[in-house]
Structure formats: structure tokens, C-alpha cells
Design a protein around this motif. Structure first.
Motif, PDB file in Angstrom:
ATOM      1  N   LEU A  57      34.971  27.822  55.323  1.00 48.36           N
ATOM      2  CA  LEU A  57      35.958  28.883  55.101  1.00 48.36           C
ATOM      3  C   LEU A  57      36.503  28.840  53.680  1.00 48.36           C
ATOM      4  O   LEU A  57      36.644  29.887  53.033  1.00 48.36           O
ATOM      5  N   VAL A  58      36.792  27.648  53.191  1.00 49.38           N
ATOM      6  CA  VAL A  58      37.267  27.515  51.812  1.00 49.38           C
ATOM      7  C   VAL A  58      36.188  28.023  50.854  1.00 49.38           C
ATOM      8  O   VAL A  58      36.486  28.762  49.902  1.00 49.38           O
ATOM      9  N   GLY A  59      34.924  27.661  51.114  1.00 50.35           N
ATOM     10  CA  GLY A  59      33.826  28.134  50.275  1.00 50.35           C
ATOM     11  C   GLY A  59      33.682  29.641  50.305  1.00 50.35           C
ATOM     12  O   GLY A  59      33.451  30.276  49.265  1.00 50.35           O
ATOM     13  N   LEU A  60      33.841  30.235  51.481  1.00 46.28           N
ATOM     14  CA  LEU A  60      33.748  31.689  51.624  1.00 46.28           C
ATOM     15  C   LEU A  60      34.868  32.393  50.858  1.00 46.28           C
ATOM     16  O   LEU A  60      34.626  33.358  50.128  1.00 46.28           O
ATOM     17  N   VAL A  61      36.096  31.890  51.003  1.00 41.79           N
ATOM     18  CA  VAL A  61      37.236  32.484  50.293  1.00 41.79           C
ATOM     19  C   VAL A  61      37.063  32.310  48.784  1.00 41.79           C
ATOM     20  O   VAL A  61      37.324  33.231  48.002  1.00 41.79           O
ATOM     21  N   ALA A  62      36.604  31.137  48.363  1.00 47.08           N
ATOM     22  CA  ALA A  62      36.375  30.891  46.937  1.00 47.08           C
ATOM     23  C   ALA A  62      35.288  31.821  46.392  1.00 47.08           C
ATOM     24  O   ALA A  62      35.419  32.359  45.283  1.00 47.08           O
ATOM     25  N   ALA A  63      34.226  32.033  47.154  1.00 45.92           N
ATOM     26  CA  ALA A  63      33.160  32.948  46.727  1.00 45.92           C
ATOM     27  C   ALA A  63      33.704  34.375  46.602  1.00 45.92           C
ATOM     28  O   ALA A  63      33.382  35.091  45.645  1.00 45.92           O
ATOM     29  N   GLY A  64      34.523  34.785  47.558  1.00 45.27           N
ATOM     30  CA  GLY A  64      35.158  36.103  47.480  1.00 45.27           C
ATOM     31  C   GLY A  64      36.042  36.234  46.246  1.00 45.27           C
ATOM     32  O   GLY A  64      36.057  37.273  45.578  1.00 45.27           O
ATOM     33  N   PHE A  65      36.719  35.172  45.937  1.00 43.35           N
ATOM     34  CA  PHE A  65      37.577  35.163  44.748  1.00 43.35           C
ATOM     35  C   PHE A  65      36.745  35.307  43.469  1.00 43.35           C
ATOM     36  O   PHE A  65      37.089  36.070  42.565  1.00 43.35           O
ATOM     37  N   VAL A  66      35.624  34.608  43.405  1.00 39.90           N
ATOM     38  CA  VAL A  66      34.737  34.706  42.243  1.00 39.90           C
ATOM     39  C   VAL A  66      34.189  36.130  42.121  1.00 39.90           C
ATOM     40  O   VAL A  66      34.112  36.687  41.016  1.00 39.90           O
ATOM     41  N   LEU A  67      33.827  36.739  43.236  1.00 42.94           N
ATOM     42  CA  LEU A  67      33.353  38.128  43.213  1.00 42.94           C
ATOM     43  C   LEU A  67      34.453  39.066  42.725  1.00 42.94           C
ATOM     44  O   LEU A  67      34.187  39.987  41.947  1.00 42.94           O
ATOM     45  N   LYS A  68      35.678  38.847  43.179  1.00 39.85           N
ATOM     46  CA  LYS A  68      36.821  39.648  42.731  1.00 39.85           C
ATOM     47  C   LYS A  68      36.995  39.528  41.226  1.00 39.85           C
ATOM     48  O   LYS A  68      37.193  40.523  40.532  1.00 39.85           O
ATOM     49  N   LEU A  69      36.928  38.300  40.711  1.00 38.58           N
ATOM     50  CA  LEU A  69      37.061  38.095  39.269  1.00 38.58           C
ATOM     51  C   LEU A  69      35.944  38.799  38.505  1.00 38.58           C
ATOM     52  O   LEU A  69      36.184  39.405  37.457  1.00 38.58           O
ATOM     53  N   GLY A  70      34.722  38.710  39.039  1.00 40.52           N
ATOM     54  CA  GLY A  70      33.605  39.395  38.396  1.00 40.52           C
ATOM     55  C   GLY A  70      33.803  40.890  38.346  1.00 40.52           C
ATOM     56  O   GLY A  70      33.546  41.535  37.322  1.00 40.52           O
ATOM     57  N   TYR A  71      34.275  41.459  39.450  1.00 41.41           N
ATOM     58  CA  TYR A  71      34.552  42.891  39.505  1.00 41.41           C
ATOM     59  C   TYR A  71      35.624  43.282  38.485  1.00 41.41           C
ATOM     60  O   TYR A  71      35.468  44.257  37.745  1.00 41.41           O
ATOM     61  N   GLU A  72      36.702  42.481  38.428  1.00 42.62           N
ATOM     62  CA  GLU A  72      37.786  42.783  37.482  1.00 42.62           C
ATOM     63  C   GLU A  72      37.314  42.651  36.039  1.00 42.62           C
ATOM     64  O   GLU A  72      37.705  43.438  35.178  1.00 42.62           O
ATOM     65  N   PHE A  73      36.470  41.668  35.781  1.00 43.42           N
ATOM     66  CA  PHE A  73      35.958  41.477  34.421  1.00 43.42           C
ATOM     67  C   PHE A  73      35.112  42.659  33.992  1.00 43.42           C
ATOM     68  O   PHE A  73      35.223  43.127  32.870  1.00 43.42           O
ATOM     69  N   ARG A  74      34.272  43.153  34.913  1.00 39.86           N
ATOM     70  CA  ARG A  74      33.395  44.276  34.580  1.00 39.86           C
ATOM     71  C   ARG A  74      34.152  45.589  34.473  1.00 39.86           C
ATOM     72  O   ARG A  74      33.768  46.462  33.707  1.00 39.86           O
ATOM     73  N   SER A  75      35.219  45.738  35.227  1.00 36.92           N
ATOM     74  CA  SER A  75      35.978  46.998  35.171  1.00 36.92           C
ATOM     75  C   SER A  75      37.134  46.837  34.218  1.00 36.92           C
ATOM     76  O   SER A  75      37.641  47.696  33.622  1.00 36.92           O
TER      77      SER A  75
END
Length: 165
Positions: free
Chosen positions: A147-165
């Protein structure tokens, strides 16, 4: 009575004083006319040796909505970090503020100004995730670790999205 409490129980009962004081400071600076402009990360002002802006830019915000969202996240994540170690919370706060500002300076030269606690919120989130993951690994809790890994992966995806936009 407090002497009979375990270290973990005493830590859980401790108020997140540093987190709350920093949120109160950020709200006060937002309410103080002209403070945000004098304290924001401003590339031109920093190049004129107004180096305090490297730290203070994280305490000022563009809008009331931004201070509310950043402040709530900071208070909650700060509480989670502080209850385990005030020293590590403060280290995370200062180091992330410096590193974020350095990253803006070198990696985003087109960004003239910056305000907000959101970058530090992200660093506090990472600290909490690492602690939870470490504990789950140490105590052999594979579901919690996943669960921690899943939440952390989601967080990394969120950061990637914010960086690109």
C-alpha cells in the motif's frame, strides 16, 4: 503520569508545535500587506543578494485557497513527522526549502517567482512514506508495504503530471 507512558505514547500525545507555528506564520504573512512580494522566491532579487528569499518564498502564498490547501497538508504531514522526531521534521523543512530553491534556480531558469509550501509538503509526504515503508519492511507487513508503494507510485505520477503541465 507521563513518566509511565512509553516513548511512542508520549510522542503521539505531543502537539506538533513547530508545524503549527510555521502554518500560523504563513497565514500571518499572507494577511500582512506587501509581505508576500518582499519574501517570495524572486530570481532577480536573489541575484541582488536577497538570499533570505530562498527560504521565505516557501512561507508566502499567491491566494487564500493556496494557503488553506498548503497549510492543511503541511500541518497534517508535519504532525506525522514531528510525532516521531522534531529534529528530522526541522531538517526536512530546511533541507527541502533549500533544495527546492536550488532546483528552481538551476533547473527552471524561466521561473521568475515562486510561492508556497507545496514543495515542502511533498518532501514531508516522502518522509512519511519512507518511514511507513521502512516500518512495514522491518515488521514484515507485506500488505502495508504494498500500500505504501502504491501510494508512493501515485505520488510520483502526480509529480510527473504537475511537472509536465
Amino acid at each position: 503520569m507521563i513518566g509511565s507512558l512509553s516513548l511512542a505514547e508520549r510522542a503521539a500525545r505531543r502537539l506538533p508545535v513547530a508545524s503549527l507555528l510555521l502554518v500560523v506564520l504563513a497565514v500571518a504573512l499572507h494577511a500582512l500587506p506587501g509581505a508576500s512580494g518582499c519574501l517570495q522566491y524572486d530570481r532577480t532579487a536573489i541575484s541582488r543578494r536577497e538570499v533570505w528569499r530562498v527560504l521565505t518564498g516557501h512561507l508566502v502564498h499567491w491566494s487564500g485557497d493556496q494557503i488553506v490547501w498548503d497549510g492543511v497538508a503541511f500541518a497534517f504531514l508535519g504532525w506525522l513527522c514531528e510525532r516521531e522526531s522534531l529534529a528530522s521534521f526541522l531538517r526536512c523543512f530546511v533541507l527541502s526549502a533549500l533544495l527546492i530553491s536550488l532546483a528552481l534556480w538551476f533547473a527552471a531558469p524561466g521561473m521568475a517567482t515562486y510561492r508556497g509550501l507545496s514543495g515542502i509538503d511533498s518532501a514531508l509526504f516522502a518522509l512519511v512514506a519512507v518511514r511507513l515503508g521502512r516500518d512495514a519492511f522491518f515488521y514484515r507487513q507485506p500488505i502495508k508495504l504494498a500500500l505504501v508503494g502504491l501510494v508512493a507510485a501515485g505520488f510520483v505520477l502526480k509529480l510527473g503530471y504537475e511537472f509536465r503541465s
